[in-house]
Write an enzyme that holds these catalytic residues in place. Sequence first.
Site, PDB file in Angstrom:
ATOM      1  N   GLU A 173      -0.967  77.964 -69.742  1.00 47.86           N
ATOM      2  CA  GLU A 173      -0.883  77.499 -68.351  1.00 47.86           C
ATOM      3  C   GLU A 173       0.114  76.351 -68.218  1.00 47.86           C
ATOM      4  O   GLU A 173       0.803  76.234 -67.211  1.00 47.86           O
ATOM      5  CB  GLU A 173      -2.286  77.096 -67.845  1.00 47.86           C
ATOM      6  CG  GLU A 173      -3.136  78.333 -67.582  1.00 47.86           C
ATOM      7  CD  GLU A 173      -4.627  78.153 -67.781  1.00 47.86           C
ATOM      8  OE1 GLU A 173      -5.118  77.017 -67.775  1.00 47.86           O
ATOM      9  OE2 GLU A 173      -5.316  79.191 -67.949  1.00 47.86           O
ATOM     10  N   LYS A 180     -10.570  73.185 -68.223  1.00 47.37           N
ATOM     11  CA  LYS A 180      -9.427  73.250 -67.298  1.00 47.37           C
ATOM     12  C   LYS A 180      -9.669  72.281 -66.125  1.00 47.37           C
ATOM     13  O   LYS A 180     -10.286  71.236 -66.343  1.00 47.37           O
ATOM     14  CB  LYS A 180      -9.178  74.696 -66.850  1.00 47.37           C
ATOM     15  CG  LYS A 180      -9.053  75.624 -68.087  1.00 47.37           C
ATOM     16  CD  LYS A 180      -8.529  76.989 -67.806  1.00 47.37           C
ATOM     17  CE  LYS A 180      -8.438  77.777 -69.115  1.00 47.37           C
ATOM     18  NZ  LYS A 180      -7.894  79.107 -68.954  1.00 47.37           N
ATOM     19  N   SER A 194     -10.943  85.181 -72.804  1.00 54.47           N
ATOM     20  CA  SER A 194     -12.135  85.934 -72.405  1.00 54.47           C
ATOM     21  C   SER A 194     -13.207  86.020 -73.494  1.00 54.47           C
ATOM     22  O   SER A 194     -13.866  87.045 -73.644  1.00 54.47           O
ATOM     23  CB  SER A 194     -11.744  87.332 -71.904  1.00 54.47           C
ATOM     24  OG  SER A 194     -10.897  87.215 -70.770  1.00 54.47           O
ATOM     25  N   HIS A 197      -0.677  74.907 -74.125  1.00 52.08           N
ATOM     26  CA  HIS A 197      -1.488  75.957 -73.485  1.00 52.08           C
ATOM     27  C   HIS A 197      -0.585  76.815 -72.596  1.00 52.08           C
ATOM     28  O   HIS A 197       0.347  76.291 -71.969  1.00 52.08           O
ATOM     29  CB  HIS A 197      -2.606  75.320 -72.653  1.00 52.08           C
ATOM     30  CG  HIS A 197      -3.626  76.320 -72.206  1.00 52.08           C
ATOM     31  ND1 HIS A 197      -3.413  77.159 -71.139  1.00 52.08           N
ATOM     32  CD2 HIS A 197      -4.847  76.644 -72.716  1.00 52.08           C
ATOM     33  CE1 HIS A 197      -4.477  77.962 -70.997  1.00 52.08           C
ATOM     34  NE2 HIS A 197      -5.359  77.658 -71.947  1.00 52.08           N
ATOM     35  N   GLY A 214      -8.619  84.570 -68.903  1.00 44.33           N
ATOM     36  CA  GLY A 214      -9.197  84.660 -67.562  1.00 44.33           C
ATOM     37  C   GLY A 214      -9.175  86.053 -66.962  1.00 44.33           C
ATOM     38  O   GLY A 214      -9.373  86.220 -65.765  1.00 44.33           O
ATOM     39  N   GLU A 244      -3.909  82.435 -78.253  1.00 45.79           N
ATOM     40  CA  GLU A 244      -4.403  82.851 -76.944  1.00 45.79           C
ATOM     41  C   GLU A 244      -3.411  83.815 -76.301  1.00 45.79           C
ATOM     42  O   GLU A 244      -2.456  83.386 -75.643  1.00 45.79           O
ATOM     43  CB  GLU A 244      -4.573  81.630 -76.027  1.00 45.79           C
ATOM     44  CG  GLU A 244      -5.593  80.629 -76.521  1.00 45.79           C
ATOM     45  CD  GLU A 244      -6.193  79.816 -75.367  1.00 45.79           C
ATOM     46  OE1 GLU A 244      -7.415  79.734 -75.316  1.00 45.79           O
ATOM     47  OE2 GLU A 244      -5.432  79.307 -74.528  1.00 45.79           O
ATOM     48  N   ASN A 247     -12.662  74.511 -73.106  1.00 47.69           N
ATOM     49  CA  ASN A 247     -11.569  74.029 -72.251  1.00 47.69           C
ATOM     50  C   ASN A 247     -12.019  74.198 -70.801  1.00 47.69           C
ATOM     51  O   ASN A 247     -11.989  75.299 -70.267  1.00 47.69           O
ATOM     52  CB  ASN A 247     -10.301  74.843 -72.541  1.00 47.69           C
ATOM     53  CG  ASN A 247      -9.146  74.450 -71.632  1.00 47.69           C
ATOM     54  OD1 ASN A 247      -9.244  73.473 -70.880  1.00 47.69           O
ATOM     55  ND2 ASN A 247      -8.059  75.204 -71.690  1.00 47.69           N
TER      56      ASN A 247
HETATM   57  P1  13P Z   1     -10.839  82.190 -70.618  1.00 48.16           P
HETATM   58  O1  13P Z   1     -11.910  82.008 -71.672  1.00 48.16           O
HETATM   59  O2  13P Z   1     -11.308  81.857 -69.239  1.00 48.16           O
HETATM   60  O3  13P Z   1     -10.178  83.513 -70.739  1.00 48.16           O
HETATM   61  O4  13P Z   1      -9.711  81.078 -70.931  1.00 48.16           O
HETATM   62  C1  13P Z   1      -9.180  80.973 -72.202  1.00 48.16           C
HETATM   63  C2  13P Z   1      -8.371  79.755 -72.282  1.00 48.16           C
HETATM   64  O5  13P Z   1      -7.321  79.639 -71.676  1.00 48.16           O
HETATM   65  C3  13P Z   1      -8.884  78.655 -73.115  1.00 48.16           C
HETATM   66  O6  13P Z   1      -7.924  77.683 -73.316  1.00 48.16           O
END
Ligand code: 13P
Length: 256
Positions: free
Chosen positions: A98, A11, A214, A96, A174, A168, A9
Amino acid sequence: MRKKILAANWKMNLTHTEAESYLQSFLTEIGEVNDVEVVVLPPFTAIPASVSASEKMPALRIGAQNMHWAKSGAFTGEVSATMLRALYVKYVILGHSERRTLFGETDEIVNRKVRAALDAGLRPIFCVGETLHERDSNQVEQVLGRQIRQGLDGVSQKDFTEIVVAYEPCWAIGTGRTATPAQAEQAHAFIRSVLAGITDGPTAEKVRIQYGGSVKPDNAEELMRQKNIDGALIGGASLDPRSFAQIIRCAEAALI
Ligand code: 13P
């Protein structure tokens, strides 16, 4: 046996030209992949370039990070499942954290999107996960149960195996703080039990459940060895083609 699925992903990162050079490096780095499925999820603008580059690697699929639930219409700034399908997109991330926290997507909105994606022949990567506060107050199962029941409401029996669920935990996204393999496995087993409750045991056994939060080359193999962990959804570490390739190698190593 569920085929593991490793998904990048990106982003809101990489222009279409950056995506092209990323994929060139990635394909050189990874060589041949046979036993796992690989998905790259670029921003919309880099999808066509990524689809072209992906033709060189049969195990590689391209996905999108979001879509609207309507087929078309007056929805300024939105993109439909039909538009994504027309670009040969196979997967779409929905729900997601976010999108849920920064853009106000509720379980009901996520559900509309899941059903629209399936109707159009796209495979949802349906994300669920609890916040730190919810974990600390022992609400993990309650939150995951609600997100799954409401998010997948009305999905037909035959469509269930098209869905990939991504667990997640928000506190691991992150932050560099990964769920321990035991914590992740416990959540994944619970998710599978909820799926069995709304479909049936054999169908739930076929659904792939990815872990996200992560994931890095140094923690991927142990996570991938857990019984109910069928792949990973990777953010930060997937922006470097070498580390994404290393994570894929870890998933392959976990098969042995
Ligand atoms: P990270 O791997 O940066 O923690 O992000 C995970 C994520 O949100 C994947 O969709």
